[in-house]
Motif scaffolding. Sequence first.
Motif, short mmCIF file in Angstrom:
data_model
loop_
_atom_site.label_atom_id
_atom_site.label_comp_id
_atom_site.label_asym_id
_atom_site.label_seq_id
_atom_site.Cartn_x
_atom_site.Cartn_y
_atom_site.Cartn_z
N GLY A 43 -8.13 -1.02 -0.31
CA GLY A 43 -9.27 -0.50 -1.07
C GLY A 43 -9.09 0.92 -1.57
N TYR A 44 -7.91 1.51 -1.39
CA TYR A 44 -7.63 2.86 -1.88
C TYR A 44 -7.86 2.90 -3.39
CZ TYR A 44 -4.96 6.99 -3.21
OH TYR A 44 -4.56 8.19 -3.75
N THR A 45 -8.57 3.93 -3.89
CA THR A 45 -8.86 4.08 -5.31
C THR A 45 -8.49 5.47 -5.75
OG1 THR A 45 -10.68 2.52 -5.14
CG2 THR A 45 -10.65 3.92 -7.07
N GLU A 46 -7.84 5.55 -6.90
CA GLU A 46 -7.43 6.81 -7.50
C GLU A 46 -7.92 6.77 -8.95
OE1 GLU A 46 -3.08 8.28 -8.53
OE2 GLU A 46 -3.40 8.11 -6.36
N PHE A 47 -8.78 7.70 -9.33
CA PHE A 47 -9.34 7.70 -10.68
C PHE A 47 -8.42 8.43 -11.65
CE2 PHE A 47 -13.01 6.86 -8.06
CZ PHE A 47 -13.63 5.86 -8.77
N LYS A 48 -8.28 7.86 -12.85
CA LYS A 48 -7.47 8.47 -13.89
C LYS A 48 -8.27 9.58 -14.57
CE LYS A 48 -5.02 4.22 -15.07
NZ LYS A 48 -4.75 3.27 -16.15
#
Length: 49
Positions: A43-48
């Motif tokens: 579930g790791y999320t990295e926003f652009k």
Amino acid sequence: MSVKNYYKVSGESIERLRQFCPRCGQGVFLAEHKNRLTCGKCGYTEFKK
């Protein structure tokens, strides 16, 4: 999406086209969405930007 779309082979070199998840490590790729990169496993999320 098949595994062949995650790599680019040219000659004798292999290039990864996707990033690995920093939490899960090698072998777990981040999915590319319109505005973010997400790991489907943890579930790791990295926003652009």
